[in-house]
Scaffold this motif. Sequence first.
Motif, PDB file in Angstrom:
ATOM      1  N   VAL A 155       0.532  -1.130   0.153  1.00 12.46           N
ATOM      2  CA  VAL A 155       0.030  -0.236  -0.342  1.00 12.46           C
ATOM      3  C   VAL A 155       0.826   1.137  -0.038  1.00 12.46           C
ATOM      4  CG1 VAL A 155      -1.629   1.399   1.445  1.00 12.46           C
ATOM      5  CG2 VAL A 155      -1.967  -0.987   1.086  1.00 12.46           C
ATOM      6  N   GLU A 156       1.806   1.506   0.799  1.00  9.74           N
ATOM      7  CA  GLU A 156       2.699   2.128   0.915  1.00  9.74           C
ATOM      8  C   GLU A 156       3.793   2.671  -0.290  1.00  9.74           C
ATOM      9  OE1 GLU A 156       6.371   4.088   3.765  1.00  9.74           O
ATOM     10  OE2 GLU A 156       5.105   2.318   4.535  1.00  9.74           O
ATOM     11  N   ILE A 157       4.241   1.538  -0.868  1.00  8.25           N
ATOM     12  CA  ILE A 157       5.101   1.665  -2.003  1.00  8.25           C
ATOM     13  C   ILE A 157       4.486   1.678  -3.355  1.00  8.25           C
ATOM     14  CG2 ILE A 157       7.115   0.586  -2.893  1.00  8.25           C
ATOM     15  CD1 ILE A 157       7.800  -0.569  -0.578  1.00  8.25           C
ATOM     16  N   LEU A 158       3.327   0.853  -3.541  1.00 12.41           N
ATOM     17  CA  LEU A 158       2.793   0.846  -5.051  1.00 12.41           C
ATOM     18  C   LEU A 158       1.465   1.448  -5.121  1.00 12.41           C
ATOM     19  CD1 LEU A 158       3.395  -3.053  -5.319  1.00 12.41           C
ATOM     20  CD2 LEU A 158       4.817  -1.141  -6.328  1.00 12.41           C
ATOM     21  N   ALA A 159       0.760   1.382  -4.054  1.00 11.78           N
ATOM     22  CA  ALA A 159      -0.706   2.185  -4.236  1.00 11.78           C
ATOM     23  C   ALA A 159      -0.615   3.575  -4.875  1.00 11.78           C
ATOM     24  CB  ALA A 159      -1.404   2.218  -2.820  1.00 11.78           C
ATOM     25  N   PRO A 160       0.332   4.400  -4.271  1.00  7.40           N
ATOM     26  CA  PRO A 160       0.338   6.036  -4.937  1.00  7.40           C
ATOM     27  C   PRO A 160       0.396   6.022  -6.304  1.00  7.40           C
ATOM     28  CG  PRO A 160       1.730   5.708  -2.883  1.00  7.40           C
ATOM     29  CD  PRO A 160       1.244   4.237  -3.478  1.00  7.40           C
ATOM     30  N   GLY A 161       1.322   5.046  -6.919  1.00  8.04           N
ATOM     31  CA  GLY A 161       1.540   5.108  -8.362  1.00  8.04           C
ATOM     32  C   GLY A 161       0.148   4.443  -9.121  1.00  8.04           C
ATOM     33  N   VAL A 162      -0.365   3.526  -8.519  1.00  9.11           N
ATOM     34  CA  VAL A 162      -1.755   2.931  -9.263  1.00  9.11           C
ATOM     35  C   VAL A 162      -2.819   3.847  -9.109  1.00  9.11           C
ATOM     36  CG1 VAL A 162      -3.186   0.834  -9.177  1.00  9.11           C
ATOM     37  CG2 VAL A 162      -0.956   0.712  -8.715  1.00  9.11           C
ATOM     38  N   LEU A 163      -2.955   4.724  -7.897  1.00 11.24           N
ATOM     39  CA  LEU A 163      -3.971   5.776  -7.874  1.00 11.24           C
ATOM     40  C   LEU A 163      -3.849   6.658  -9.021  1.00 11.24           C
ATOM     41  CD1 LEU A 163      -3.936   6.126  -4.020  1.00 11.24           C
ATOM     42  CD2 LEU A 163      -6.111   5.059  -5.365  1.00 11.24           C
ATOM     43  N   ARG A 164      -2.452   7.040  -9.336  1.00 16.45           N
ATOM     44  CA  ARG A 164      -2.252   8.253 -10.322  1.00 16.45           C
ATOM     45  C   ARG A 164      -2.725   7.542 -11.710  1.00 16.45           C
ATOM     46  NH1 ARG A 164       0.742  12.580  -9.543  1.00 16.45           N
ATOM     47  NH2 ARG A 164       1.548  12.459 -11.589  1.00 16.45           N
ATOM     48  N   GLU A 165      -2.357   6.172 -11.715  1.00 14.24           N
ATOM     49  CA  GLU A 165      -2.731   5.664 -13.163  1.00 14.24           C
ATOM     50  C   GLU A 165      -4.204   5.694 -13.277  1.00 14.24           C
ATOM     51  OE1 GLU A 165      -2.440   1.254 -15.250  1.00 14.24           O
ATOM     52  OE2 GLU A 165      -1.711   1.540 -13.397  1.00 14.24           O
ATOM     53  N   ILE A 166      -4.929   5.190 -12.240  1.00 15.46           N
ATOM     54  CA  ILE A 166      -6.393   5.265 -12.285  1.00 15.46           C
ATOM     55  C   ILE A 166      -6.982   6.763 -12.572  1.00 15.46           C
ATOM     56  CG2 ILE A 166      -8.676   5.085 -11.105  1.00 15.46           C
ATOM     57  CD1 ILE A 166      -7.233   2.698  -9.572  1.00 15.46           C
ATOM     58  N   ALA A 167      -6.319   7.721 -12.042  1.00 16.97           N
ATOM     59  CA  ALA A 167      -6.519   9.178 -12.482  1.00 16.97           C
ATOM     60  C   ALA A 167      -6.381   9.462 -13.869  1.00 16.97           C
ATOM     61  CB  ALA A 167      -6.007  10.193 -11.357  1.00 16.97           C
ATOM     62  N   TYR A 168      -5.218   9.093 -14.260  1.00 14.62           N
ATOM     63  CA  TYR A 168      -4.804   9.204 -15.708  1.00 14.62           C
ATOM     64  C   TYR A 168      -5.954   8.708 -16.581  1.00 14.62           C
ATOM     65  CZ  TYR A 168      -2.536   8.977 -20.019  1.00 14.62           C
ATOM     66  OH  TYR A 168      -2.158   9.046 -21.442  1.00 14.62           O
ATOM     67  N   TRP A 169      -6.196   7.514 -16.391  1.00  9.36           N
ATOM     68  CA  TRP A 169      -7.192   6.712 -17.413  1.00  9.36           C
ATOM     69  C   TRP A 169      -8.300   7.451 -17.241  1.00  9.36           C
ATOM     70  CZ3 TRP A 169      -4.668   4.686 -20.688  1.00  9.36           C
ATOM     71  CH2 TRP A 169      -3.529   3.804 -20.738  1.00  9.36           C
ATOM     72  N   MET A 170      -8.849   7.855 -16.052  1.00 10.55           N
ATOM     73  CA  MET A 170     -10.147   8.827 -15.963  1.00 10.55           C
ATOM     74  C   MET A 170     -10.256   9.946 -16.914  1.00 10.55           C
ATOM     75  SD  MET A 170     -11.462   8.094 -12.042  1.00 10.55           S
ATOM     76  CE  MET A 170     -12.804   8.989 -12.451  1.00 10.55           C
ATOM     77  N   LEU A 171      -9.070  10.570 -16.710  1.00 11.23           N
ATOM     78  CA  LEU A 171      -8.936  11.771 -17.320  1.00 11.23           C
ATOM     79  C   LEU A 171      -8.744  11.783 -18.871  1.00 11.23           C
ATOM     80  CD1 LEU A 171      -6.422  13.791 -14.941  1.00 11.23           C
ATOM     81  CD2 LEU A 171      -8.801  14.453 -15.431  1.00 11.23           C
ATOM     82  N   THR A 172      -8.308  10.941 -19.430  1.00 16.23           N
ATOM     83  CA  THR A 172      -8.206  10.369 -20.955  1.00 16.23           C
ATOM     84  C   THR A 172      -9.236   9.607 -21.330  1.00 16.23           C
ATOM     85  OG1 THR A 172      -6.578   8.510 -20.279  1.00 16.23           O
ATOM     86  CG2 THR A 172      -5.724  10.591 -20.583  1.00 16.23           C
ATOM     87  N   GLY A 173     -10.357   9.237 -20.538  1.00 14.90           N
ATOM     88  CA  GLY A 173     -11.324   8.441 -20.865  1.00 14.90           C
ATOM     89  C   GLY A 173     -12.389   9.205 -21.118  1.00 14.90           C
ATOM     90  N   PRO A 174     -13.795   8.722 -21.414  1.00 19.39           N
ATOM     91  CA  PRO A 174     -15.099   9.316 -21.736  1.00 19.39           C
ATOM     92  C   PRO A 174     -15.486  10.426 -20.725  1.00 19.39           C
ATOM     93  CG  PRO A 174     -15.337   7.233 -22.084  1.00 19.39           C
ATOM     94  CD  PRO A 174     -14.069   7.236 -21.405  1.00 19.39           C
ATOM     95  N   ALA A 175     -15.034  10.169 -19.366  1.00 17.74           N
ATOM     96  CA  ALA A 175     -15.432  11.207 -18.453  1.00 17.74           C
ATOM     97  C   ALA A 175     -14.566  12.236 -18.103  1.00 17.74           C
ATOM     98  CB  ALA A 175     -15.938  10.353 -17.055  1.00 17.74           C
ATOM     99  N   GLY A 176     -13.466  12.116 -18.777  1.00 20.88           N
ATOM    100  CA  GLY A 176     -12.342  13.016 -18.649  1.00 20.88           C
ATOM    101  C   GLY A 176     -12.565  14.620 -18.295  1.00 20.88           C
TER     102      GLY A 176
END
Length: 302
Positions: A155-176
């Motif tokens: 959670v401490e090491i990996l989760a921050p990067g995955v959270l940014r990835e999810i936000a990126y895909w949201m911003l570049t997707g239909p609801a961006g």
Amino acid sequence: MTRSLAQTITDVMDAHQIDSGALFTRVPGLRLLRSKDRVAPHNMTYRPSLCMVAQGAKQVMVGDRTVTYGDMQALVVTVEVPVLSQIVDASPERPYLAATLELDADIILDLVSRLDTASYATGKPGFGMIVKDMDETITGAMLRLLDTVGRPEAVEILAPGVLREIAYWMLTGPAGANVARMVLPDGQPLRIARAVHHLRDNFDAPLSVAQLAAVAGMSPSSFHQHFKTMTSMSPLQYQKQMRLLEARRRMVSEGERAAEAGFSVGYESASQFSREYARLFGVPPRRDALQARAVLPTAIDA
């Protein structure tokens, strides 16, 4: 994709020995839910979030709108709003399975600053809830995020990067555009959000549309129009629902008497409070609080 989101959520809930209910994970803003029964309509407040249904279906009523989303669909919420929510498809054989991730405005703002914001700034903001089919990018990222649950170091090491990835895909997707406008400086959604926060912090005080418009930095007419477009209710209807939701919480969770709860959230008349409460929740305050306390352990939502 070799793994299904439904099976992964099931495995996580089983590992935490939660047969039916909610799991508040160590991942910031991530909550998992499993329900083996339908859940009757109940009032609550939705914050900006990504609500993903892996299995089953949910129905949300806000203002004069009804939104339904089910298997492998997501509800993207971009404005804080009181809703009437219910799980409409769930059974012991096929439980309702969902993951809710609160949107991190700091992450979104950082990503928006790195992306081309011109496309986000065009067009008028719409209703603050959008239903979208989940694609493999979002689903894959959520699966990787779920892999960190139960592993504090991950959670401490990996989760921050995955959270940014999810936000990126949201911003570049239909609801961006809707997601980006939440944080764009001087955009109407951000202005409305300021007024919503002011309403939330001062729901028990007399407030006028002119006062809220000043907080948002908009004219009263423009503010009223955009507020209703995004939340499907007027500012004063919004305040009323916030008051009644807080009164209900006080009665159910803290045991306050109906009259006391009504006065504490800003009502000056006990009869008016009781009348408006019954109109929203369908039963008088005292009876509703008793019924809610009786079923409190089983009430879950996402």
